[in-house]
Design an enzyme around this catalytic site. Sequence first.
Site, PDB file in Angstrom:
ATOM      1  N   PRO A  89      -6.573   1.214  17.639  1.00 48.25           N
ATOM      2  CA  PRO A  89      -5.977   0.692  16.276  1.00 48.25           C
ATOM      3  C   PRO A  89      -6.146   1.506  15.202  1.00 48.25           C
ATOM      4  O   PRO A  89      -5.787   1.414  13.989  1.00 48.25           O
ATOM      5  CB  PRO A  89      -7.293  -0.543  15.770  1.00 48.25           C
ATOM      6  N   TYR A  94       2.404   7.256   9.657  1.00 48.14           N
ATOM      7  CA  TYR A  94       1.906   5.986   9.308  1.00 48.14           C
ATOM      8  C   TYR A  94       2.734   4.904   8.944  1.00 48.14           C
ATOM      9  O   TYR A  94       2.564   3.661   9.259  1.00 48.14           O
ATOM     10  CB  TYR A  94       0.890   6.377   8.111  1.00 48.14           C
ATOM     11  N   HIS A 121       0.811  -1.175   0.201  1.00 54.73           N
ATOM     12  CA  HIS A 121      -0.094  -0.129  -0.235  1.00 54.73           C
ATOM     13  C   HIS A 121       0.819   1.380   0.097  1.00 54.73           C
ATOM     14  O   HIS A 121       1.921   1.469   1.019  1.00 54.73           O
ATOM     15  CB  HIS A 121      -0.905   0.140   1.126  1.00 54.73           C
ATOM     16  N   LYS A 156      -0.556   1.190  14.854  1.00 58.19           N
ATOM     17  CA  LYS A 156       0.622   1.191  15.483  1.00 58.19           C
ATOM     18  C   LYS A 156       0.891   0.242  16.540  1.00 58.19           C
ATOM     19  O   LYS A 156       1.719  -0.127  17.158  1.00 58.19           O
ATOM     20  CB  LYS A 156       0.613   2.305  16.225  1.00 58.19           C
ATOM     21  N   TYR A 183     -10.161   5.523   5.408  1.00 60.25           N
ATOM     22  CA  TYR A 183     -10.612   5.836   6.810  1.00 60.25           C
ATOM     23  C   TYR A 183     -11.543   6.864   6.592  1.00 60.25           C
ATOM     24  O   TYR A 183     -11.287   8.055   5.948  1.00 60.25           O
ATOM     25  CB  TYR A 183      -9.340   6.624   7.363  1.00 60.25           C
TER      26      TYR A 183
END
Length: 389
Positions: free
Chosen positions: A292, A384, A72, A296, A200
């Site tokens: 979540p 991220y 990704h 991480k 998201y």
Amino acid sequence: MRTQVTIIGGGPSGLLLGQLLHGAGIDTVVLERQSKAHVLSRIRAGILETGTVALMHKAGVGQRLEKECFRHDGTVICHGEMQFGVNFSERAGKHVVVYGQTELTRDLYEARELASAKTLFNIENVTIQGADTDTPSVSYEQEGLTHTIKCDFIAGCDGFHGVSRTTIPAQLRREYEKLYPFGWLGVLSETPPVHDELIYAGSDRGFALCSMRNANLSRYYIQCSLTDQPEDWSDTAFWEELKRRIPNEYADRLVTGASIEKSIAPLRSFVSEPMRWGRLFLCGDAAHIVPPTGAKGLNSAMGDVHYLFNGFQQFYQEGDTRGIDEYSAKALARVWKAERFSWATTKLLHRFPDDSDFDRKMQQADVAFLAENSAAQTVFAQNYVGLPY
């Protein structure tokens, strides 16, 4: 029984630490409370930072991961009908991969068995003795018999409810915790992902996440009340609510189907300091938990593994204690940055029950700023994909 490092906990962090130590010629015994089948039945996160992938390769267990993972290069962030992408490769020069934690754990178990390294399952009543001395030991029960392992060091990789953290005297521990007033209802379904990148989504109805495990296995989440139970949500009700929280573009092409797993996880931020007491070292969820939202949890544990492995290797190969002496401070410095990112991302996208109209406007402004500002996207991407060790 005698070993150099006793590892309490046979999840990903304990197994990876054991595999790295085995490669360095350091003997370990892994103690796991559950059966192997139970550990491999647990559904967990699947987003791996570049550093986690590198550690798997360093341990000699990255081959299947490399072959089967999904790369990704970015993610999609939505708020209502507004959506934008954050390109990790462009902003941070790295990417993440999706590879189920269950599969990662399976790879580590197979490697440990191939190496004939000792793993003991169905362990009960673990106690740690002499952690603050030069002669620590771990006692446990298995099949009704009590056994003791003498060792040089103990790695507590046994999670939030394990014995390791609470072995450190309460007067020496300082714990920080934030409980969030909602949970995540997660559904696993044998359906194709709605998008090739994670989505998201924040909305007036609450948060949603569209994720995947492979080309025909999808993982979806919606924010829910802490009083909800999985059985309160039929599959139909879940899919209808998910569609309300993501942009119409994705809702219209969402493929739905029967759930094969459904569960609710509460959200919390938690850190216990220090992460070392004498010859006992905490690792992963034994010392810290994150929501979540920022992916991480597993990756922070793997950061601990990196520091702890380097400390043990330095001790055994060079007789140098600096690595283990600095372990807690180094691990905590990275942990708190992961806590900050997870907290901030959770606050950015979730609907908090006591939010005022002003709070919601600020949330919308924060999302808009991230959408429009390249520097903000760079910071998001750097966090991220994983901060350097």
